[in-house]
Design a protein around this motif. Structure first.
Motif, PDB file in Angstrom:
ATOM      1  N   VAL A  35      -0.380   0.563  -4.905  1.00  0.00           N
ATOM      2  CA  VAL A  35       0.906   0.205  -4.631  1.00  0.00           C
ATOM      3  C   VAL A  35       1.485   1.095  -3.359  1.00  0.00           C
ATOM      4  O   VAL A  35       1.208   2.458  -3.323  1.00  0.00           O
ATOM      5  N   ILE A  36       2.045   0.385  -2.496  1.00  0.00           N
ATOM      6  CA  ILE A  36       2.905   1.225  -1.516  1.00  0.00           C
ATOM      7  C   ILE A  36       4.447   1.017  -1.692  1.00  0.00           C
ATOM      8  O   ILE A  36       4.989   0.039  -1.890  1.00  0.00           O
ATOM      9  N   PHE A  37       4.871   2.277  -1.452  1.00  0.00           N
ATOM     10  CA  PHE A  37       6.466   2.528  -1.927  1.00  0.00           C
ATOM     11  C   PHE A  37       6.899   2.908  -0.386  1.00  0.00           C
ATOM     12  O   PHE A  37       6.929   3.711   0.032  1.00  0.00           O
ATOM     13  N   ASN A  40      12.616   1.196  -0.383  1.00  0.00           N
ATOM     14  CA  ASN A  40      13.263   0.655  -1.564  1.00  0.00           C
ATOM     15  C   ASN A  40      12.385  -0.776  -1.819  1.00  0.00           C
ATOM     16  O   ASN A  40      13.132  -1.507  -2.853  1.00  0.00           O
ATOM     17  N   ASN A  41      11.226  -0.759  -1.362  1.00  0.00           N
ATOM     18  CA  ASN A  41      10.463  -1.922  -1.820  1.00  0.00           C
ATOM     19  C   ASN A  41       9.067  -1.423  -2.388  1.00  0.00           C
ATOM     20  O   ASN A  41       8.592  -0.536  -2.000  1.00  0.00           O
ATOM     21  N   LEU A  42       8.361  -2.255  -3.019  1.00  0.00           N
ATOM     22  CA  LEU A  42       7.022  -2.111  -3.631  1.00  0.00           C
ATOM     23  C   LEU A  42       6.138  -3.127  -3.115  1.00  0.00           C
ATOM     24  O   LEU A  42       6.569  -4.209  -3.222  1.00  0.00           O
ATOM     25  N   PHE A  43       4.962  -2.796  -2.530  1.00  0.00           N
ATOM     26  CA  PHE A  43       3.981  -3.590  -2.149  1.00  0.00           C
ATOM     27  C   PHE A  43       2.804  -3.480  -2.769  1.00  0.00           C
ATOM     28  O   PHE A  43       2.278  -2.654  -2.865  1.00  0.00           O
ATOM     29  N   GLU A  95       2.633  -5.361   5.959  1.00  0.00           N
ATOM     30  CA  GLU A  95       2.236  -4.586   4.716  1.00  0.00           C
ATOM     31  C   GLU A  95       0.775  -5.532   4.304  1.00  0.00           C
ATOM     32  O   GLU A  95      -0.009  -4.853   3.509  1.00  0.00           O
ATOM     33  N   TYR A  96       0.777  -6.634   4.508  1.00  0.00           N
ATOM     34  CA  TYR A  96      -0.408  -7.479   4.267  1.00  0.00           C
ATOM     35  C   TYR A  96      -1.648  -7.001   4.844  1.00  0.00           C
ATOM     36  O   TYR A  96      -2.857  -6.852   4.385  1.00  0.00           O
ATOM     37  N   ILE A 112       8.072  -6.522  -3.571  1.00  0.00           N
ATOM     38  CA  ILE A 112       9.287  -6.431  -4.944  1.00  0.00           C
ATOM     39  C   ILE A 112      10.381  -5.350  -4.463  1.00  0.00           C
ATOM     40  O   ILE A 112      10.404  -4.284  -4.056  1.00  0.00           O
ATOM     41  N   GLU A 113      11.571  -5.978  -4.189  1.00  0.00           N
ATOM     42  CA  GLU A 113      12.787  -5.245  -3.765  1.00  0.00           C
ATOM     43  C   GLU A 113      13.331  -4.666  -5.055  1.00  0.00           C
ATOM     44  O   GLU A 113      13.753  -5.390  -6.005  1.00  0.00           O
TER      45      GLU A 113
END
Length: 121
Positions: A35-37, A40-43, A95-96, A112-113
């Motif tokens: 996961v990348i943070f 304030n979003n998680l990828f 991010e993709y 994910i916001e």
């Protein structure tokens, strides 16, 4: 809470995303290290997750549960955080490309916001 989330993601543990399925909650899992943070979003890299993707098209609210045994929590070793957010799956964001370079099996990325976050343990 952002610092706690970052610290947890720097230690291995299960990263779970729960969405409201038609008849029952639907859950997918990955690892904290995937996961990348950012901002304030998680990828999260997406390999399969076809059912999750269908659910998110109709209802994008999710609950995320993360944790690790490696950090101090509320009552000793082990910390957990519950996150409420809005999720979407993309193939056309920066991010993709990062995920695809890291995980060749990634067909997309889930963003994910974070709307709310609470420490649970």
């Amino acid at each position: 809470m952002n610092e706690k989330i970052e610290n947890i993601l720097n230690h291995e543990g299960v990263f779970s995303v729960v969405a409201k399925g038609e008849d029952f909650p639907h859950i997918v899992n990955t690892w904290n290290s995937f996961v990348i943070f950012k901002d304030n979003n998680l990828f999260i890299p997406v390999g399969g997750m076809e059912i999750m993707e269908e659910i998110l098209e109709n209802e994008n609210r999710v609950i995320v549960v993360i944790g690790t045994r490696e950090l101090e929590g509320l009552h000793g070793m082990g910390i957990g955080v519950k996150i409420i957010g809005k999720a979407e799956i993309f193939q056309d964001i920066e991010e993709y490309e990062v995920m695809k370079n890291k995980f060749e099996w990634a067909r997309a990325v889930m963003k994910i916001e974070i709307l709310e976050a609470y420490q649970t343990t």
